[in-house]
Design an enzyme around this catalytic site. Structure first.
Site, PDB file in Angstrom:
ATOM      1  CE  LYS A  52       6.148   5.752   1.677  1.00 50.16           C
ATOM      2  NZ  LYS A  52       7.601   6.017   1.683  1.00 50.16           N
ATOM      3  CG  HIS A 180      13.038   8.990  -0.947  1.00 52.80           C
ATOM      4  ND1 HIS A 180      12.919   8.557  -2.238  1.00 52.80           N
ATOM      5  CD2 HIS A 180      12.609   7.965  -0.170  1.00 52.80           C
ATOM      6  CE1 HIS A 180      12.416   7.317  -2.234  1.00 52.80           C
ATOM      7  NE2 HIS A 180      12.233   6.941  -0.983  1.00 52.80           N
ATOM      8  CD  GLU A 257      15.057   6.745   5.271  1.00 53.04           C
ATOM      9  OE1 GLU A 257      15.399   7.434   6.243  1.00 53.04           O
ATOM     10  OE2 GLU A 257      14.327   7.186   4.360  1.00 53.04           O
TER      11      GLU A 257
HETATM   12  C1  LIG Z   1       8.638   5.788   1.061  1.00 50.36           C
HETATM   13  C2  LIG Z   1       9.901   6.110   1.707  1.00 50.36           C
HETATM   14  C3  LIG Z   1      10.986   5.227   1.623  1.00 50.36           C
HETATM   15  C4  LIG Z   1      10.954   3.953   0.808  1.00 50.36           C
HETATM   16  O1  LIG Z   1      11.067   4.225  -0.553  1.00 50.36           O
HETATM   17  P1  LIG Z   1      11.247   3.053  -1.629  1.00 50.36           P
HETATM   18  O2  LIG Z   1      11.231   3.786  -2.911  1.00 50.36           O
HETATM   19  O3  LIG Z   1      10.135   2.097  -1.473  1.00 50.36           O
HETATM   20  O4  LIG Z   1      12.564   2.406  -1.378  1.00 50.36           O
HETATM   21  C5  LIG Z   1      12.143   5.561   2.303  1.00 50.36           C
HETATM   22  N1  LIG Z   1      12.230   6.694   3.022  1.00 50.36           N
HETATM   23  C6  LIG Z   1      11.206   7.574   3.129  1.00 50.36           C
HETATM   24  C7  LIG Z   1      11.376   8.792   3.958  1.00 50.36           C
HETATM   25  C8  LIG Z   1      10.021   7.315   2.463  1.00 50.36           C
HETATM   26  O5  LIG Z   1       9.016   8.197   2.558  1.00 50.36           O
END
Ligand SMILES: *Cc1c(COP(=O)(O)O)cnc(C)c1O
Length: 374
Positions: A52, A180, A257
């Site tokens: 994304k 996260h 991620e």
């Molecule tokens: C947006 C998102 C990420 C990426 O986050 P960053 O802060 O750009 O590293 C990873 N995992 C999930 C589930 C997300 O929604």
């Protein structure tokens, strides 16, 4: 006064001459370097690039060719990653709430690793992707992160095991725990707390005969946006590396991620001045891209950008505005800038994540053209 351009600026001018502006230049070298930097700093943690942040096919191809794995959130992202050459086994479907149709499509394409954070979602997954491996996402503190991701997602850590047991009863395979800490997380304590909470769940699960194979530490890894700022990544990474070794034995596979960290530093947005005005004794410069375009991160990502110009000399407080007919489309007020002329370049570095990805075609203004550069 036109200044002597540095090497980067001469290269950008050449690209704009060839492709026009606004231009979104994506550096393959920088992408590969960030990916390698992540691997080196966190050797136990396998990165799944969060699509994304920037789903450009060139980005996906470059990373897939380098052996990366991917975190996707929709059917379109799954298909983009597969088209870029990645195998289904390298994909995690990490949007915790998915349309039933998307779950079925993922299963049909061979993706069998999904996250969830609600009992209702488990029922959906059990029906559309029987036997899939599922990871429960827990709610963790997002203190100080620029983008909050715990407002909308995550189960109470105390409920995690109950849900994994329910998954097992539904014929799914309970695979692990994810979290996260919030995007652009500059507080390593967020990772420490989240890892600690996760390790308790992993230990309890083992006692309850639900051994978990995966701990997914999500995204959030921070980058530097402005010149002169300290790079915040190394401090975070060394804390995480230490904590994962302390908390998890080698039977646990660690994945992450990262989105922003991989793609943020790889891109530069080049715009040109298309109009000028004096309003309330201040210079206003109208650029050919703005808040509705590749600078959409100003709104959605709460981003702070450094605007660079190719002139020097006496500066004055100036305003930068975008090309649409909306007053929201003011890019920056109170920038100290030398006087610019029509056609001058204004550019922003480190703008690869959450920028073009959330741009709109409002007012019929075309998107910045994305080009891969060495
Ligand atoms: C947006 C998102 C990420 C990426 O986050 P960053 O802060 O750009 O590293 C990873 N995992 C999930 C589930 C997300 O929604």
């Amino acid at each position: 006064m036109a200044k002597a351009m540095n090497k980067t600026e001469r290269r950008l001018r050449e690209l704009v001459r060839r492709h026009g502006s606004p231009l979104f230049a994506i550096s393959r070298t920088s992408l590969r370097a960030q990916y390698e930097r992540f691997r080196k700093a966190l050797p136990r943690v396998e990165p799944y690039y969060a699509v994304k942040a920037n789903a450009n096919p060139g980005v996906l191809k470059t990373l897939a060719a380098g052996g990366a794995s991917f975190d996707v959130a929709s059917i379109a992202e799954i298909d983009a990653v597969l088209a870029a050459g990645a195998a289904p086994a390298k994909i995690i479907f990490a949007n915790t709430i998915k349309p039933a149709k998307a779950i079925a499509a993922a299963a049909g394409r061979g993706i069998d690793l999904l996250t969830f954070d609600s009992e209702y979602e488990l029922d959906k997954i059990a029906e559309r992707a029987p036997g899939a491996r599922v990871i429960v996402r827990i709610k963790v503190p997002n203190v100080g992160s620029i983008v909050e991701l715990s407002l909308k997602f995550g189960v109470d850590p105390a409920d995690a095991i109950g849900l994994l047991i329910k998954a097992h009863k539904l014929g799914l395979r309970p695979a692990g725990v994810s979290f996260h800490v919030g995007s652009q997380c500059t507080r390593p304590e967020n990772y420490i707390d989240a890892l600690e909470m996760t390790s308790i769940i992993v230990r309890d699960a083992r006692l309850k005969q639900v051994p978990l194979e995966i701990v997914d530490i999500g995204g959030g890894f921070p980058i530097r946006h402005l010149d002169g700022e300290e790079d915040p990544f190394d401090a975070c990474a060394s804390v995480i590396a230490r904590e994962v070794d302390r908390l998890f034995d080698s039977s646990v596979r660690l994945i992450a991620e990262p989105g922003r960290f991989i793609v943020g530093p790889a891109c530069t947005l080049v715009m040109r001045v298309i109009g000028k005005a004096i309003r309330e004794n201040k210079h206003w410069y109208y650029l050919d891209d703005g808040v509705y375009g590749a600078l959409s991160g100003l709104v959605f990502d709460h981003a702070k950008y450094q605007f660079k110009v190719t002139r020097n000399g006496h500066t004055q407080l100036s305003t930068l505005a975008g090309p649409t007919c909306d007053s929201l489309d003011i890019i920056a007020r109170g920038e100290e800038l030398p006087e610019m002329e029509l056609g001058d370049m204004v550019y922003v570095q480190n703008i690869g994540a959450y920028s073009l990805a959330s741009a709109t075609a409002f007012n019929g203004i075309p998107f910045a053209k994305a080009v891969m550069v060495p």
